[in-house]
Design an enzyme around this catalytic site. Structure first.
Site, PDB file in Angstrom:
ATOM      1  N   ASP A 140      -0.661   1.197  -7.598  1.00 40.80           N
ATOM      2  CA  ASP A 140       0.067  -0.036  -7.910  1.00 40.80           C
ATOM      3  C   ASP A 140      -0.513  -0.706  -9.153  1.00 40.80           C
ATOM      4  OD1 ASP A 140       1.888  -2.095  -7.605  1.00 40.80           O
ATOM      5  OD2 ASP A 140       0.645  -3.203  -6.187  1.00 40.80           O
ATOM      6  N   ASN A 191      12.021   2.423  -4.382  1.00 43.08           N
ATOM      7  CA  ASN A 191      11.958   2.398  -5.845  1.00 43.08           C
ATOM      8  C   ASN A 191      13.281   2.781  -6.510  1.00 43.08           C
ATOM      9  OD1 ASN A 191       8.487   3.541  -6.177  1.00 43.08           O
ATOM     10  ND2 ASN A 191       9.325   1.487  -5.991  1.00 43.08           N
TER      11      ASN A 191
END
Length: 267
Positions: A18, A66
């Site tokens: 991340d 995503n």
């Protein structure tokens, strides 16, 4: 110096990578630049995991959620994934790494599948380490899929409901093909699992760092593993304190590792 006990390594490490977008924004660059910088961190960590002798490394490369990102960013991520598969193919095969992928792989574009599928096949017999890429993956979705399979087997008379237990469900989850994760690392300062390896993470140790993924180095990786090694994993039990401790051996980023006769590693 970061000390890692080479005789007490986690077998399976999962990483939530991340911070790529924030890394780029801090530099006034497009998010795609952060993803490109993050691909270099992937190479660093895969090589470090191989040198340490980990059994398996699972990278959360692209989540089911995503797909909702802007199409330009998704296209850039798919392009970088293809580039990684092409550029790292030789090293993966040379070092006898088995590449697997988990998730809704049918959703991946052809440009990715035409590199992913042949490499999965070519590396299938490799046993030095397993590198699992979580692609179009979601932990909740994986649990739901496994539950549907069990329900259909019960409906068709292939499975007795009384025989359904934790292992029966786990056996239908591709993410556990390399075993439950011992350690899950998340970069970027967030403190959540974000739908990653949910079933297998029941007793995983968690390590969170503020370091954004593109800046994540071998040292950061070793520090997370060293933190894992300082913890007592009880799995709901009370463990004896009588076990003698072992002295950790020094592992220096970038140095070759060789096994000693006592099972430790020397630089």
């Amino acid at each position: 110096m970061t000390y890692v006990d080479a005789r007490n390594l986690p077998h399976h490490v999962g990483i939530i990578m991340d911070g790529n977008g924030r890394w780029a924004e801090l530099r006034g660059e497009p998010r795609e630049a952060g993803h490109k910088a993050g691909s270099a961190a992937v190479r660093r960590v895969v090589r470090a995991a191989r040198r340490l002798g980990l059994t398996a490394l699972t990278l959360y490369a692209f989540s089911e959620q995503n797909w909702a990102r802007p199409s330009g960013e998704v296209d850039a991520l798919m392009g970088l994934l293809r580039e990684f598969l092409v550029s790292e193919r030789g090293e993966i095969l040379q070092h006898e790494i088995r590449l697997v992928a988990i998730g809704e792989l049918d959703r991946l574009p052809e440009i990715v599948r035409e590199s992913l599928d042949p490499l999965r096949g070519a590396s299938a017999e490799n046993r030095k380490m397993t590198l699992a890429l979580a692609l179009s993956y979601g932990g909740q979705e994986e649990i739901a899929r496994a539950t549907r399979e069990i329900a259909m087997d019960v409906r068709d008379g292939k499975l007795d409901p009384a025989s359904i237990d934790v292992r029966a469900l786990a056996s239908r989850m591709p993410s556990l093909g390399v075993g439950e994760p011992d350690l899950i690392i998340r970069t970027g300062g967030e403190h959540r699992l974000s739908n990653f390896l949910l079933y297998g993470a029941a007793y995983a140790e968690l390590a969170f760092t503020d370091v954004l993924w593109p800046d994540f180095t071998e040292v950061d990786f070793f520090e997370a593993i060293a933190s894992y090694q300082r913890r007592e994993r009880r799995f709901g039990r009370v463990l004896s304190r009588d076990a003698s401790s072992v002295s950790p051996s020094s592992v220096t980023p970038g140095a070759p590792l060789c096994p000693d006769t006592d099972g430790a590693m020397r630089v």
